[in-house]
Scaffold this motif. Structure first.
Motif, PDB file in Angstrom:
ATOM      1  N   GLU A 202       0.825  -1.209   0.000  1.00 50.19           N
ATOM      2  CA  GLU A 202       0.000   0.000   0.000  1.00 50.19           C
ATOM      3  C   GLU A 202       0.860   1.259   0.000  1.00 50.19           C
ATOM      4  O   GLU A 202       1.892   1.320   0.673  1.00 50.19           O
ATOM      5  N   ASN A 203       0.428   2.231  -0.768  1.00 50.20           N
ATOM      6  CA  ASN A 203       1.107   3.533  -0.884  1.00 50.20           C
ATOM      7  C   ASN A 203       2.611   3.425  -1.134  1.00 50.20           C
ATOM      8  O   ASN A 203       3.403   4.029  -0.422  1.00 50.20           O
ATOM      9  N   PRO A 204       3.001   2.648  -2.138  1.00 48.12           N
ATOM     10  CA  PRO A 204       4.441   2.542  -2.409  1.00 48.12           C
ATOM     11  C   PRO A 204       4.951   3.731  -3.213  1.00 48.12           C
ATOM     12  O   PRO A 204       4.165   4.499  -3.775  1.00 48.12           O
ATOM     13  N   LYS A 205       6.258   3.861  -3.253  1.00 47.62           N
ATOM     14  CA  LYS A 205       6.877   4.745  -4.234  1.00 47.62           C
ATOM     15  C   LYS A 205       7.263   3.910  -5.446  1.00 47.62           C
ATOM     16  O   LYS A 205       7.620   2.732  -5.312  1.00 47.62           O
ATOM     17  N   HIS A 206       7.145   4.525  -6.617  1.00 47.75           N
ATOM     18  CA  HIS A 206       7.494   3.848  -7.864  1.00 47.75           C
ATOM     19  C   HIS A 206       8.861   4.403  -8.287  1.00 47.75           C
ATOM     20  O   HIS A 206       8.957   5.537  -8.734  1.00 47.75           O
ATOM     21  N   ILE A 207       9.879   3.575  -8.099  1.00 57.74           N
ATOM     22  CA  ILE A 207      11.254   4.002  -8.378  1.00 57.74           C
ATOM     23  C   ILE A 207      11.820   3.110  -9.480  1.00 57.74           C
ATOM     24  O   ILE A 207      11.734   1.882  -9.385  1.00 57.74           O
ATOM     25  N   GLU A 208      12.407   3.717 -10.506  1.00 57.21           N
ATOM     26  CA  GLU A 208      12.966   2.906 -11.594  1.00 57.21           C
ATOM     27  C   GLU A 208      14.413   3.305 -11.855  1.00 57.21           C
ATOM     28  O   GLU A 208      14.759   4.491 -11.803  1.00 57.21           O
ATOM     29  N   ARG A 225      14.803   7.190 -11.167  1.00 55.43           N
ATOM     30  CA  ARG A 225      13.782   8.218 -11.381  1.00 55.43           C
ATOM     31  C   ARG A 225      12.618   7.897 -10.445  1.00 55.43           C
ATOM     32  O   ARG A 225      12.255   6.725 -10.298  1.00 55.43           O
ATOM     33  N   ASP A 226      12.071   8.921  -9.839  1.00 61.75           N
ATOM     34  CA  ASP A 226      10.887   8.745  -8.998  1.00 61.75           C
ATOM     35  C   ASP A 226       9.662   9.036  -9.860  1.00 61.75           C
ATOM     36  O   ASP A 226       9.456  10.170 -10.290  1.00 61.75           O
ATOM     37  N   GLY A 270      17.662   0.054 -20.759  1.00 56.26           N
ATOM     38  CA  GLY A 270      16.470  -0.546 -20.164  1.00 56.26           C
ATOM     39  C   GLY A 270      16.224   0.042 -18.792  1.00 56.26           C
ATOM     40  O   GLY A 270      17.038   0.811 -18.283  1.00 56.26           O
ATOM     41  N   THR A 271      15.083  -0.326 -18.230  1.00 60.12           N
ATOM     42  CA  THR A 271      14.702   0.209 -16.924  1.00 60.12           C
ATOM     43  C   THR A 271      14.267  -0.923 -16.009  1.00 60.12           C
ATOM     44  O   THR A 271      13.459  -1.760 -16.412  1.00 60.12           O
ATOM     45  N   VAL A 272      14.802  -0.924 -14.797  1.00 62.94           N
ATOM     46  CA  VAL A 272      14.354  -1.876 -13.783  1.00 62.94           C
ATOM     47  C   VAL A 272      13.461  -1.123 -12.805  1.00 62.94           C
ATOM     48  O   VAL A 272      13.887  -0.154 -12.176  1.00 62.94           O
ATOM     49  N   GLU A 273      12.204  -1.585 -12.739  1.00 64.43           N
ATOM     50  CA  GLU A 273      11.189  -0.881 -11.953  1.00 64.43           C
ATOM     51  C   GLU A 273      11.032  -1.554 -10.591  1.00 64.43           C
ATOM     52  O   GLU A 273      10.915  -2.778 -10.519  1.00 64.43           O
ATOM     53  N   PHE A 274      11.029  -0.742  -9.530  1.00 62.86           N
ATOM     54  CA  PHE A 274      10.857  -1.250  -8.167  1.00 62.86           C
ATOM     55  C   PHE A 274       9.691  -0.555  -7.485  1.00 62.86           C
ATOM     56  O   PHE A 274       9.373   0.593  -7.792  1.00 62.86           O
ATOM     57  N   LEU A 275       9.103  -1.240  -6.532  1.00 62.53           N
ATOM     58  CA  LEU A 275       8.246  -0.584  -5.554  1.00 62.53           C
ATOM     59  C   LEU A 275       9.066  -0.434  -4.285  1.00 62.53           C
ATOM     60  O   LEU A 275       9.811  -1.348  -3.910  1.00 62.53           O
ATOM     61  N   PHE A 284      11.574  -5.822  -6.786  1.00 64.89           N
ATOM     62  CA  PHE A 284      11.541  -5.802  -8.249  1.00 64.89           C
ATOM     63  C   PHE A 284      10.094  -5.927  -8.722  1.00 64.89           C
ATOM     64  O   PHE A 284       9.357  -6.791  -8.234  1.00 64.89           O
ATOM     65  N   MET A 285       9.681  -5.072  -9.659  1.00 58.72           N
ATOM     66  CA  MET A 285       8.334  -5.164 -10.230  1.00 58.72           C
ATOM     67  C   MET A 285       8.390  -5.691 -11.656  1.00 58.72           C
ATOM     68  O   MET A 285       7.776  -6.663 -12.010  1.00 58.72           O
ATOM     69  N   GLU A 286       9.119  -4.971 -12.505  1.00 55.52           N
ATOM     70  CA  GLU A 286       9.248  -5.419 -13.892  1.00 55.52           C
ATOM     71  C   GLU A 286      10.426  -4.734 -14.546  1.00 55.52           C
ATOM     72  O   GLU A 286      11.008  -3.801 -14.001  1.00 55.52           O
ATOM     73  N   MET A 287      10.788  -5.232 -15.712  1.00 57.68           N
ATOM     74  CA  MET A 287      11.847  -4.600 -16.475  1.00 57.68           C
ATOM     75  C   MET A 287      11.254  -4.094 -17.786  1.00 57.68           C
ATOM     76  O   MET A 287      10.600  -4.850 -18.517  1.00 57.68           O
TER      77      MET A 287
END
Ligand code: MV4
Length: 471
Positions: A202-208, A225-226, A270-275, A284-287
């Motif tokens: 819940e209420n995460p930050k999306h950081i990539e 990047r935020d 490429g970008t590695v997306e995290f919560l 890790f969320m997705e690439m």
């Protein structure tokens, strides 16, 4: 290096790629639909070919695009973002036609596009992921998972993307419905109804994290990047670096991002997306296997031209940068200026631009493909300009953004400029205090007070005068 490159895209990203070609001395080939015949990417490219009368089918037609590349003697194809950029079949066709795909190998695109496969690969390589299932056989598996880990949970389409195929469930009833709805949406959009379940953060930050990798095993990251400030999965503003991250967290996440890219045998940009959750745990969320809209803020803080790097890597050059060469200077913010009516649920507002004065001055960059007297076609997404600013500190970057938004003038279509301005005056945004729930709670208070349409403005002034003098 290539002599000629085809750009399988339109709009600002096509223009951005043409600029990179010009910087590298590569001839550029544009493709365009009938609706785009007067577009800037067509005027700027060295050659341009109509790919279809239909506004969308041409940009989505792999064989037609490859035929144009071969006929024009282009040696490589840059897909940009959107359209076919993450279509592994297209990338494979490009490879098999003897052309170079500006991006990772088609197998890597396919593997990362399968969220279940990507998750499994990361788990195998010790990359942290949110607790979750593999693809579920039936709803019972979802219920069992939720009983073990507790609600809320999120149902995700294995082939999902762009915010489609996601359902959050706070109880068993919602979960049963959510699995069903998610499967149906996934089948409709991705022709694949596989889904899996994760604990909902819940209420995460999306950081990539931005990654660059060459074909010889050299991999670096270019910081994060935020992207937490989103509305219905559309990003409005992105910030590099994240104002809420410590150097220690950046170092640890950066190392994990590089490990994730290595595990995927990733090449190119490429970008590695995290919560990141409220306790600063990250998952890790997705690439994302493409250049992203928001790549510019990373360019501004690192001084690395990512599109030029993409092309050089695809041409077989060695990445001579190592991690210690990447230094960060200040903060950069991108504001996406959309032709939308913020008072009408951000509905697209295409039409003719009657006046266009982009912001200029020190540390201000505008990536756009519009100009005075250009008519925005209704068939594409509503982003018409990216305003990218830089400042020595987060504070100064916010001030710079406010100044630049004040200067930016577009008439003829409604835009999100006033709305974005109000964000720059918001106390939580100014503090750097936001997560993915930021806009949900604030949208009403951020809507501009009066529409800056001259007629409305005159009416508002007349009303204010009438109120003051009592007539
Ligand atoms: C999540 C999540 C919370 N928990 N997964 C959204 C798109 C895709 N890239 C991943 N997304 C999310 N996955 C777990 N386990 C939160 C998001 C998310 C989000 C979800 C709902 C509404 C807005 C969101 C914005 C960013 C991320």
């Amino acid at each position: 290096m290539f002599h000629k490159l085809l750009i399988a895209n339109r709009g600002e990203i096509a223009v951005r790629i043409i600029r990179a070609c010009n910087d590298l001395g590569i001839k550029s080939v544009a493709i365009y639909s009938k609706a785009d015949r007067d577009s800037l990417h067509v005027k700027m490219a060295d050659e341009a070919y109509k790919v279809s009368d239909d506004p969308l089918q041409g940009y989505l037609n792999p064989q037609k695009i490859i035929d144009i590349a071969l006929a024009s003697r282009a040696e490589a194809i840059h897909p940009g973002y959107g359209f076919l950029a993450e279509n592994a079949d297209f990338a494979k066709m490009v490879e098999e036609a003897g052309l170079t795909w500006i991006g990772p190998k088609s197998e890597v695109i396919a593997k990362m596009g399968d969220k279940n496969e990507a998750r499994k690969l990361m788990i195998k390589n010790g990359i942290p992921v949110v607790p979750g299932t593999e693809n579920i056989a039936d709803v019972q598996e979802a219920i069992q998972f939720a009983q073990k880990y507790g609600y809320p949970v999120i149902v995700k389409a294995t082939s999902g993307g762009g915010g489609r195929g996601l359902r959050v469930a706070y109880n068993e009833k919602e979960l049963v419905e959510g699995v069903d709805a998610c499967r149906r949406e996934a089948m409709a959009f991705f022709k694949d109804d596989s889904v899996f379940v994760e604990k909902y953060v819940e209420n995460p930050k999306h950081i990539e994290f931005q990654i660059l990798a060459d074909n010889y095993g050299n991999i670096i990251h270019l910081g994060e990047r935020d992207c937490s400030i989103q509305r219905r999965h559309q990003k409005l503003l992105e910030i590099a670096p994240s104002p809420s991250m410590s150097d220690d967290l950046r170092k640890r996440m950066g190392a994990v991002a590089v490990a994730a890219a290595k595990a995927a045998k990733y090449t190119n940009a490429g970008t590695v997306e995290f919560l990141v959750d409220e306790e600063k745990n990250f998952y890790f969320m997705e690439m994302n296997t493409r250049i992203q809209v928001e790549h510019c803020i990373t360019e501004e803080v690192t001084g690395v031209d990512l599109v030029v790097r993409q092309i050089r890597i695809a041409a077989g050059e060695i990445l001579e940068l190592d991690q210690t060469d990447i230094n960060f200077r200040g903060f950069s913010i991108e504001a996406r200026i959309n032709a939308e009516d913020v008072f009408n649920d951000f509905k697209p507002n295409p039409g003719k631009i009657t006046a266009y004065y982009p912001a200029l001055g020190p540390n201000v960059r505008v990536d756009s493909a519009v100009f005075k007297d250009y008519t925005i076609p209704p068939h594409y997404d509503s982003m018409i300009a990216k305003l990218i600013v830089r400042g020595a500190s987060y504070d100064l970057a916010v001030r710079k953004l406010r100044r630049a938004l004040n200067e930016f003038t577009i008439r003829g279509v409604k835009t999100t400029i006033e709305f974005l301005k109000n964000i720059t005056n918001d106390k939580d945004f100014k503090k750097g205090d936001f997560d993915t729930s930021y806009l949900e709670n604030k949208i009403e208070s951020l809507l501009p007070e009066i529409e800056k349409d001259p007629k409305d403005l005159a009416a508002a002034i007349a009303a204010a005068i009438a109120a003051k003098y009592g007539f």
